[in-house]
Design a protein around this motif. Structure first.
Motif, mmCIF file in Angstrom:
data_model
loop_
_atom_site.group_PDB
_atom_site.id
_atom_site.type_symbol
_atom_site.label_atom_id
_atom_site.label_comp_id
_atom_site.label_asym_id
_atom_site.label_seq_id
_atom_site.Cartn_x
_atom_site.Cartn_y
_atom_site.Cartn_z
ATOM 1 N N LEU A 167 0.832 -1.206 0.000
ATOM 2 C CA LEU A 167 0.000 0.000 0.000
ATOM 3 C C LEU A 167 0.869 1.260 0.000
ATOM 4 C CD1 LEU A 167 -2.741 -1.121 2.555
ATOM 5 C CD2 LEU A 167 -3.122 -0.616 0.134
ATOM 6 N N GLU A 168 1.887 1.274 0.833
ATOM 7 C CA GLU A 168 2.774 2.443 0.909
ATOM 8 C C GLU A 168 3.536 2.633 -0.402
ATOM 9 O OE1 GLU A 168 3.848 3.013 5.590
ATOM 10 O OE2 GLU A 168 4.862 1.372 4.546
ATOM 11 N N ASN A 169 3.935 1.545 -1.030
ATOM 12 C CA ASN A 169 4.668 1.641 -2.306
ATOM 13 C C ASN A 169 3.792 2.225 -3.410
ATOM 14 O OD1 ASN A 169 7.022 0.615 -1.232
ATOM 15 N ND2 ASN A 169 6.631 -1.491 -1.894
ATOM 16 N N MET A 170 2.475 2.070 -3.272
ATOM 17 C CA MET A 170 1.559 2.634 -4.268
ATOM 18 C C MET A 170 1.164 4.076 -3.945
ATOM 19 S SD MET A 170 -1.024 -0.485 -5.349
ATOM 20 C CE MET A 170 -1.230 -1.216 -3.728
ATOM 21 N N GLY A 171 1.658 4.606 -2.821
ATOM 22 C CA GLY A 171 1.384 5.994 -2.478
ATOM 23 C C GLY A 171 0.276 6.200 -1.462
ATOM 24 N N ASP B 257 -13.040 7.008 -6.496
ATOM 25 C CA ASP B 257 -13.780 6.212 -5.521
ATOM 26 C C ASP B 257 -13.247 4.785 -5.582
ATOM 27 O OD1 ASP B 257 -15.600 4.677 -4.084
ATOM 28 O OD2 ASP B 257 -17.308 5.904 -4.646
ATOM 29 N N LEU B 258 -12.330 4.455 -4.674
ATOM 30 C CA LEU B 258 -11.697 3.146 -4.723
ATOM 31 C C LEU B 258 -12.688 2.008 -4.474
ATOM 32 C CD1 LEU B 258 -8.244 3.592 -2.940
ATOM 33 C CD2 LEU B 258 -8.688 3.164 -5.352
ATOM 34 N N LYS B 259 -13.638 2.241 -3.604
ATOM 35 C CA LYS B 259 -14.622 1.185 -3.345
ATOM 36 C C LYS B 259 -15.375 0.847 -4.626
ATOM 37 C CE LYS B 259 -18.727 0.043 -0.607
ATOM 38 N NZ LYS B 259 -19.673 0.489 0.459
ATOM 39 N N LEU C 162 -6.014 -8.170 -4.269
ATOM 40 C CA LEU C 162 -6.366 -6.812 -3.833
ATOM 41 C C LEU C 162 -5.336 -5.802 -4.318
ATOM 42 C CD1 LEU C 162 -7.922 -4.716 -2.106
ATOM 43 C CD2 LEU C 162 -6.499 -5.443 -0.160
ATOM 44 N N ILE C 163 -4.067 -6.130 -4.150
ATOM 45 C CA ILE C 163 -2.995 -5.216 -4.549
ATOM 46 C C ILE C 163 -3.038 -4.957 -6.055
ATOM 47 C CG2 ILE C 163 -0.494 -4.996 -4.774
ATOM 48 C CD1 ILE C 163 -0.321 -6.584 -2.094
ATOM 49 N N GLN C 164 -3.257 -6.009 -6.821
ATOM 50 C CA GLN C 164 -3.313 -5.836 -8.282
ATOM 51 C C GLN C 164 -4.518 -5.003 -8.690
ATOM 52 O OE1 GLN C 164 -0.874 -6.805 -10.552
ATOM 53 N NE2 GLN C 164 -2.126 -5.387 -11.766
ATOM 54 N N ALA C 165 -5.644 -5.234 -8.018
ATOM 55 C CA ALA C 165 -6.844 -4.446 -8.328
ATOM 56 C C ALA C 165 -6.648 -2.986 -7.982
ATOM 57 C CB ALA C 165 -8.046 -5.026 -7.569
ATOM 58 N N LEU C 166 -5.954 -2.710 -6.901
ATOM 59 C CA LEU C 166 -5.658 -1.316 -6.523
ATOM 60 C C LEU C 166 -4.738 -0.671 -7.559
ATOM 61 C CD1 LEU C 166 -5.156 -1.687 -2.652
ATOM 62 C CD2 LEU C 166 -6.848 -0.230 -3.775
ATOM 63 N N ARG C 167 -3.728 -1.415 -8.004
ATOM 64 C CA ARG C 167 -2.822 -0.869 -9.016
ATOM 65 C C ARG C 167 -3.584 -0.519 -10.285
ATOM 66 N NH1 ARG C 167 1.288 -5.151 -7.543
ATOM 67 N NH2 ARG C 167 2.819 -4.107 -6.241
ATOM 68 N N ASN C 168 -4.467 -1.428 -10.680
ATOM 69 C CA ASN C 168 -5.263 -1.176 -11.886
ATOM 70 C C ASN C 168 -6.163 0.044 -11.711
ATOM 71 O OD1 ASN C 168 -4.090 -3.457 -13.009
ATOM 72 N ND2 ASN C 168 -5.837 -4.791 -12.516
ATOM 73 N N ALA C 169 -6.682 0.236 -10.500
ATOM 74 C CA ALA C 169 -7.629 1.329 -10.244
ATOM 75 C C ALA C 169 -6.958 2.692 -10.309
ATOM 76 C CB ALA C 169 -8.298 1.128 -8.887
ATOM 77 N N ILE C 170 -5.688 2.763 -9.895
ATOM 78 C CA ILE C 170 -5.032 4.070 -9.808
ATOM 79 C C ILE C 170 -4.212 4.415 -11.039
ATOM 80 C CG2 ILE C 170 -4.973 3.961 -7.276
ATOM 81 C CD1 ILE C 170 -2.022 3.199 -7.437
ATOM 82 N N LEU C 171 -4.132 3.485 -11.979
ATOM 83 C CA LEU C 171 -3.359 3.763 -13.203
ATOM 84 C C LEU C 171 -4.047 4.828 -14.055
ATOM 85 C CD1 LEU C 171 -2.210 0.191 -14.293
ATOM 86 C CD2 LEU C 171 -0.822 2.030 -13.309
#
Length: 332
Positions: free
Chosen positions: A259-263, A284-286, A323-332
């Motif tokens: 999480l920290e590495n993604m900002g 909206d991450l959710k 979860l981590i991969q989905a977060l990365r995809n969401a913030i790209l």
């Protein structure tokens, strides 16, 4: 406890194969063990919990989840002026208002700097969470003792919500010692978290003899269903906890680093099986993660956090990686 029919457990040690004519249930439907009323006072489980928590002079009352007690304590204790330490589980205000108690809120940060500030509220009860929900922070044992002393001076109680106390056993044991020393502390615990049985609903409170005498006869009979009692009866609580803690610690560190590495900013100092974080991204991450079939907790209903703050559970490595991969995809 008042007498009722269906209490075959009270006689099972004296007689075998009791045919129960004391309970007026439909005998023409075969529901097996579900046709029996639950135990009113499961003494073996009460003894198991006391041994598990290390409580030597406290009493235990078992109920269908910790939320059950959150909604009963205000009425049982006749509370009228309650102070809620924030952040906290969001059912406290609702339960207190429902039973006629006036409520005030005080931030944990302010309380840490000046514990004596609680005197200005003149409360008859304080509700505090440790580990804190939703950050997982721990409230220092010294502060809990100080609050208990302040409430003792005012003739009130301190309710310590330790729904996630199983994930911090040393802190949980410290809290038990304080409750045994002070007598006006009620510790609320949930077994649905550590045992992962939220659909069965099971929790308990640890109280002094004095508090036990005030509230024991106010609890309704058959509060906990028999399948929940049987599940716990077969569980080795300490072994399950100890096995889980190592893996939770590893996965929590893995998630926090990612999480920290993604900002993302980690909120507080997580000690339980969840992590709260703030997002710097105006999305909206959710909502975005639901597109990937993942549900996270939006913290916008917490006054202390607001927009762009979220909480995620600590799960297994493969699920955490998704979860981590989905977060990365969401913030790209």
């Amino acid at each position: 406890m008042r007498k009722h029919g269906g209490d075959v457990y009270a006689y099972s040690g004296q007689y075998e194969n009791i045919l129960d004519f004391s309970a007026n249930t439909n005998a023409f439907i075969d529901t097996g063990v579900l046709s029996r009323y639950p135990e009113v006072s499961p003494g073996d489980i009460e003894k198991m919990i006391l041994q598990y928590t290390g409580a030597k002079s406290l009493r235990v009352i078992i109920g269908p989840g910790l939320t059950h007690f959150i909604y009963r304590i205000p009425a049982w204790m006749g509370l009228r002026r309650s102070l809620i330490i924030e952040p906290n589980f969001n059912e406290y205000e609702a339960s207190l208002l429902a039973y006629g108690s006036r409520t005030s809120s005080l931030g944990l940060g302010v309380l840490k700097r000046n514990p004596e500030i609680v005197r200005s509220y003149r409360p008859d009860s304080i509700f505090i969470c440790s580990p804190v929900n939703p950050t997982g922070d721990l409230v220092d044992a010294g502060l809990l003792r100080k609050l208990s002393m302040e409430m003792s001076r005012m003739g009130g109680i301190l309710f310590v919500d330790q729904a996630f106390g199983d994930f911090v056993p040393e802190h949980a044991e410290e809290t038990v010692r304080i409750a045994e020393e002070m007598g006006n502390v009620i510790i609320g615990r949930s077994l649905t978290k550590i045992l992962s049985i939220p659909s069965l609903r099971l929790g308990y409170i640890l109280v002094s003899d004095q508090v036990f005498g005030m509230i024991r006869d106010r609890e309704e009979p058959w509060a906990v269903c028999e399948p929940a009692l049987e599940f716990v009866r077969k569980a080795d609580l300490k072994a399950l906890r100890d096995t889980s803690l190592k893996r939770i610690g590893e996965e929590r560190s893995y998630l926090m680093e990612a999480l920290e590495n993604m900002g993302f900013e980690i909120l507080g100092d997580p000690h339980a099986n969840f992590i709260a974080f703030r997002s710097p991204f105006e999305i909206d991450l959710k909502k975005q993660l639901l597109k990937s079939g993942i549900l996270i907790r939006d913290l916008s209903d917490y006054a202390d956090f607001g927009k762009n703050c979220y909480r995620v559970a600590v799960r297994g490595r493969s699920e955490n990686a998704l979860l981590i991969q989905a977060l990365r995809n969401a913030i790209l």
